[in-house]
Design a protein around this motif. Structure first.
Motif, PDB file in Angstrom:
ATOM      1  N   VAL A   1      81.436  66.455  19.210  1.00 57.48           N
ATOM      2  CA  VAL A   1      80.529  65.455  18.649  1.00 57.48           C
ATOM      3  C   VAL A   1      80.660  64.093  19.316  1.00 57.48           C
ATOM      4  CG1 VAL A   1      79.871  64.221  16.546  1.00 57.48           C
ATOM      5  CG2 VAL A   1      80.319  66.694  16.461  1.00 57.48           C
TER       6      VAL A   1
ATOM      7  N   HIS B   1      78.737  64.009  22.520  1.00 57.07           N
ATOM      8  CA  HIS B   1      77.295  63.984  22.288  1.00 57.07           C
ATOM      9  C   HIS B   1      76.834  62.591  21.858  1.00 57.07           C
ATOM     10  CE1 HIS B   1      77.504  68.568  21.216  1.00 57.07           C
ATOM     11  NE2 HIS B   1      77.804  68.325  22.476  1.00 57.07           N
ATOM     12  N   LEU B   2      77.610  61.955  20.980  1.00 52.91           N
ATOM     13  CA  LEU B   2      77.227  60.621  20.510  1.00 52.91           C
ATOM     14  C   LEU B   2      77.217  59.617  21.656  1.00 52.91           C
ATOM     15  CD1 LEU B   2      79.164  60.395  17.107  1.00 52.91           C
ATOM     16  CD2 LEU B   2      76.805  61.125  17.525  1.00 52.91           C
ATOM     17  N   ARG B   3      78.198  59.706  22.555  1.00 53.86           N
ATOM     18  CA  ARG B   3      78.197  58.820  23.722  1.00 53.86           C
ATOM     19  C   ARG B   3      76.954  59.048  24.564  1.00 53.86           C
ATOM     20  NH1 ARG B   3      83.796  60.247  23.849  1.00 53.86           N
ATOM     21  NH2 ARG B   3      83.462  61.747  25.545  1.00 53.86           N
TER      22      ARG B   3
ATOM     23  N   GLY C   1      73.836  57.591  22.918  1.00 51.33           N
ATOM     24  CA  GLY C   1      73.851  56.147  23.059  1.00 51.33           C
ATOM     25  C   GLY C   1      73.540  55.696  24.468  1.00 51.33           C
TER      26      GLY C   1
ATOM     27  N   GLU D   1      69.275  56.310  19.962  1.00 51.46           N
ATOM     28  CA  GLU D   1      69.823  56.227  18.604  1.00 51.46           C
ATOM     29  C   GLU D   1      68.746  56.177  17.527  1.00 51.46           C
ATOM     30  OE1 GLU D   1      70.621  54.233  21.156  1.00 51.46           O
ATOM     31  OE2 GLU D   1      72.716  53.553  21.058  1.00 51.46           O
TER      32      GLU D   1
ATOM     33  N   GLY E   1      71.463  63.181  13.634  1.00 48.61           N
ATOM     34  CA  GLY E   1      72.863  63.502  13.420  1.00 48.61           C
ATOM     35  C   GLY E   1      73.328  64.645  14.295  1.00 48.61           C
ATOM     36  N   ASP E   2      74.634  64.892  14.245  1.00 53.38           N
ATOM     37  CA  ASP E   2      75.270  65.925  15.058  1.00 53.38           C
ATOM     38  C   ASP E   2      76.324  66.595  14.186  1.00 53.38           C
ATOM     39  OD1 ASP E   2      77.001  67.298  16.951  1.00 53.38           O
ATOM     40  OD2 ASP E   2      76.160  66.027  18.528  1.00 53.38           O
TER      41      ASP E   2
END
Length: 219
Positions: free
Chosen positions: A123, A126-128, A131, A136, A141-142
């Motif tokens: 996760v 993936h968030l990086r 972004g 965003e 969500g993930d």
């Protein structure tokens, strides 16, 4: 000479490559580019950590450079898009990463996309990535299913977890389109979409489709 798109599975799991090969089969059109799927023998059994990601950068770049003369486009078939920029430096041909293409495709299918990840430690990567691409505002969500790449071969268990997590992304996070966060999930797309009732993007299909357009249109 026939045009060719090379889809590279950066892990060494042949089952994953077979699933990818089946997923891109609908894109093999009469008179169209050949789509070849290969396994990176030097890769780990699954790309599940940042160390795994870093370990395949140079092998991927060498593979692209070695196949530059007989391929017209390349797809990096791992949702971490490992070695994407190094591979792009190794050729002037298009090189597409499935995470980038999967997310961009999702933007055309709904307002907010969610990602089904394999493991909790996937996760943050993936968030990086979300972004870094400025997505965003369109990201719901993930959520992980808690299975390794090797465990994705357990059909019943994997599909049950993907349905559960897909419903959570839809109902709790507000996702109206789902992106599958691992190439090893490819064979579950149709069944997952049927169960949760929102579009599901299989990212290798998305990337191979974009590669097909780029080869045919000369982009």
């Amino acid at each position: 000479m026939a045009q060719r798109i090379l889809v590279v599975n950066p892990n060494s799991n042949e089952n994953v490559t077979r699933g990818i090969d089946a997923a891109v089969a609908p894109l093999r059109l009469p008179g169209g580019p050949e789509i070849e799927c290969m396994t990176l023998k030097d890769g780990p059994p699954g790309i599940e950590t940042q160390a795994h990601v870093e370990s395949v950068v140079q092998p991927l770049a060498r593979t692209v450079a070695a196949r530059d003369n007989d391929c017209d486009a390349f797809v990096v078939a791992c949702f971490s898009d490992p070695g994407l920029y190094a591979a792009r430096e190794a050729t002037k041909k298009p090189v597409l990463g499935i995470a980038e293409c999967g997310m961009l495709t999702a933007l055309t299918l709904g307002e907010r996309f969610g990602i089904v990840a394999i493991l909790p430690r996937s996760v943050p990567r993936h968030l990086r990535y979300v972004g870094a691409r400025g997505l965003e505002a369109r990201f719901a969500g993930d959520r992980p299913i808690g299975l390794t790449v090797a465990e994705l071969s357990d059909d019943a268990r994997t599909l049950a977890r993907m349905i559960e997590v897909g419903r959570e992304l839809r109902d709790k996070d507000g996702a109206d389109v789902i992106v599958m966060g691992c190439a090893g999930m490819a064979r579950y797309r149709d069944r997952l979409q049927a169960e949760i009732g929102v579009p599901v993007v299989e990212p290798t299909q998305a990337a191979a489709g974009m590669a097909l357009a780029r080869v045919r249109l000369g982009w």
